[in-house]
Design a protein around this motif. Sequence first.
Motif, short mmCIF file in Angstrom:
data_model
loop_
_atom_site.label_atom_id
_atom_site.label_comp_id
_atom_site.label_asym_id
_atom_site.label_seq_id
_atom_site.Cartn_x
_atom_site.Cartn_y
_atom_site.Cartn_z
N LYS A 66 -10.57 19.40 17.07
CA LYS A 66 -11.22 19.19 15.77
C LYS A 66 -10.28 19.56 14.63
N LEU A 67 -9.54 20.65 14.81
CA LEU A 67 -8.59 21.07 13.78
C LEU A 67 -7.50 20.03 13.60
N VAL A 68 -6.99 19.51 14.72
CA VAL A 68 -5.95 18.48 14.65
C VAL A 68 -6.49 17.21 14.00
N ALA A 69 -7.74 16.84 14.33
CA ALA A 69 -8.36 15.67 13.71
C ALA A 69 -8.47 15.84 12.21
N THR A 70 -8.79 17.05 11.77
CA THR A 70 -8.85 17.34 10.33
C THR A 70 -7.49 17.16 9.68
N GLY A 71 -6.45 17.60 10.38
CA GLY A 71 -5.10 17.45 9.87
C GLY A 71 -4.72 15.99 9.70
N PHE A 72 -4.96 15.20 10.71
CA PHE A 72 -4.64 13.77 10.61
C PHE A 72 -5.50 13.08 9.56
N GLY A 73 -6.74 13.56 9.40
CA GLY A 73 -7.59 13.03 8.34
C GLY A 73 -7.01 13.32 6.97
N GLY A 74 -6.48 14.53 6.79
CA GLY A 74 -5.82 14.87 5.54
C GLY A 74 -4.60 14.01 5.29
N MET A 75 -3.84 13.72 6.34
CA MET A 75 -2.68 12.84 6.20
C MET A 75 -3.12 11.44 5.77
N THR A 76 -4.23 10.97 6.33
CA THR A 76 -4.74 9.65 5.95
C THR A 76 -5.11 9.61 4.48
N ALA A 77 -5.85 10.63 4.04
CA ALA A 77 -6.26 10.69 2.63
C ALA A 77 -5.04 10.80 1.72
N GLY A 78 -4.10 11.66 2.08
CA GLY A 78 -2.91 11.82 1.26
C GLY A 78 -2.09 10.55 1.16
N ALA A 79 -1.96 9.83 2.28
CA ALA A 79 -1.19 8.59 2.28
C ALA A 79 -1.85 7.54 1.39
N ALA A 128 -0.92 5.75 -6.03
CA ALA A 128 -0.04 6.28 -7.07
C ALA A 128 1.22 5.43 -7.22
N VAL A 129 1.80 5.02 -6.09
CA VAL A 129 3.00 4.19 -6.13
C VAL A 129 2.69 2.83 -6.76
N ALA A 130 1.54 2.28 -6.42
CA ALA A 130 1.16 0.98 -6.97
C ALA A 130 0.93 1.04 -8.47
N SER A 131 0.49 2.20 -8.96
CA SER A 131 0.21 2.34 -10.40
C SER A 131 1.30 3.10 -11.15
N ASP A 132 2.43 3.39 -10.47
CA ASP A 132 3.55 4.12 -11.08
C ASP A 132 3.13 5.47 -11.64
N SER A 133 2.35 6.21 -10.87
CA SER A 133 1.87 7.52 -11.31
C SER A 133 2.62 8.62 -10.55
N LEU A 134 3.51 9.31 -11.23
CA LEU A 134 4.26 10.40 -10.59
C LEU A 134 3.33 11.55 -10.23
N LEU A 135 2.39 11.87 -11.13
CA LEU A 135 1.45 12.96 -10.86
C LEU A 135 0.60 12.65 -9.64
N GLY A 136 0.16 11.40 -9.53
CA GLY A 136 -0.63 11.00 -8.37
C GLY A 136 0.18 11.07 -7.09
N LEU A 137 1.46 10.71 -7.16
CA LEU A 137 2.33 10.78 -5.99
C LEU A 137 2.51 12.22 -5.53
N LEU A 138 2.70 13.12 -6.49
CA LEU A 138 2.85 14.54 -6.14
C LEU A 138 1.56 15.08 -5.52
N PHE A 139 0.43 14.71 -6.10
CA PHE A 139 -0.86 15.16 -5.58
C PHE A 139 -1.09 14.62 -4.17
N GLY A 140 -0.84 13.33 -3.98
CA GLY A 140 -1.01 12.74 -2.65
C GLY A 140 -0.06 13.33 -1.63
N SER A 141 1.17 13.60 -2.05
CA SER A 141 2.14 14.21 -1.13
C SER A 141 1.71 15.60 -0.70
N ALA A 142 1.10 16.34 -1.65
CA ALA A 142 0.60 17.68 -1.30
C ALA A 142 -0.51 17.60 -0.26
N ILE A 143 -1.42 16.65 -0.44
CA ILE A 143 -2.50 16.47 0.54
C ILE A 143 -1.92 16.04 1.89
#
Length: 321
Positions: free
Chosen positions: A3-16, A22-37
């Motif tokens: 379950k913990l691993v599934a949560t991790g991969f879920g976070g990777m999905t959301a972050g990606a 963010a990349v499609a809209s040229d948002s650096l702040l969004g890219l940083l936020f998504g990369s953190a997730i």
Amino acid sequence: MPKLVATGFGGMTAGALVCASAVASDSLLGLLFGSAIFGAGGAVALLLRTAAAGVYPPALRARAVAVVAAGGVGGAVVAPLVVRFAPRLVSGDSGQAAAPWIVIAVGAGIAAFVARAVSAGPDQQPAVGSRRNVAIATRSSRRAAMAVCIVAGLAMVAIMSTATLQLHHLGASDDRVATIVAAHYASMFGFAVPFGLLADRGGRRLALLVAATLLAGSGLGLAADPHGYLAFALVLSLVGAGWSGAFVTGTAMLADASGNAARTALVARNDLAVAVSSSGAAFAATALFARGGPETIGAVVAALAIGAIVIASASESGVSQ
């Protein structure tokens, strides 16, 4: 754990997905936020290796961790292909730029689904070896494992960033740089199983010493200020192999040093220490490279690795049966 691993991969999905937007809209702040997730999810998913460590007795533990780590070979091979060919699946500049992130999100989503399905199955109790089969793991062995893991993370970040910068300064093409970096990734994951076998059969201390020696060799190689492409490939291969040995053996030693309930927390603390120190190394390496070039970076890495060798030498050997 599933379950913990599934949560991790879920976070990777959301972050990606956030990164793709963010990349499609040229948002650096969004890219940083998504990369953190994405990074946070990846850190949780990385704890998958503790599940392997928990279901095998100490004499087979490092090999089990190594098999999980070796799965990175597939990722290292597929990732460049995703970056190269995913943009061709869509039209438009923004869509093409976001395409690799979308492919990554799909892959992470599938992994999260599989992990969730496994967690829904019957519970399996970890295999616990008898008292005489459990490795003797003291505070010194935990300290040695964490020290070599931290040095490996520092060395990998410092040498990788420095080597790529120096290669560009030497006029290497992007394809040439990508090929040399591929040797690094191949060593990172390709040496996992050999190190697992060494740690189980020859003892944890021997495997740690070999890993730290390879890290020292990579530092010395960079300190020699190489100018040939093969020399850079060798330096990156050495640091990759040293990181592999530290990752596999360190995980096994930390698993030896804890019971089932505390194992994940102990490995997670180690990962946090490695992540924090490696982040600092990324900034420090850039400054040192600007001041003293690759020779300074190599000398620092070699010195740290020699210190890790001294610490590993004083640790217990662990299982070798």
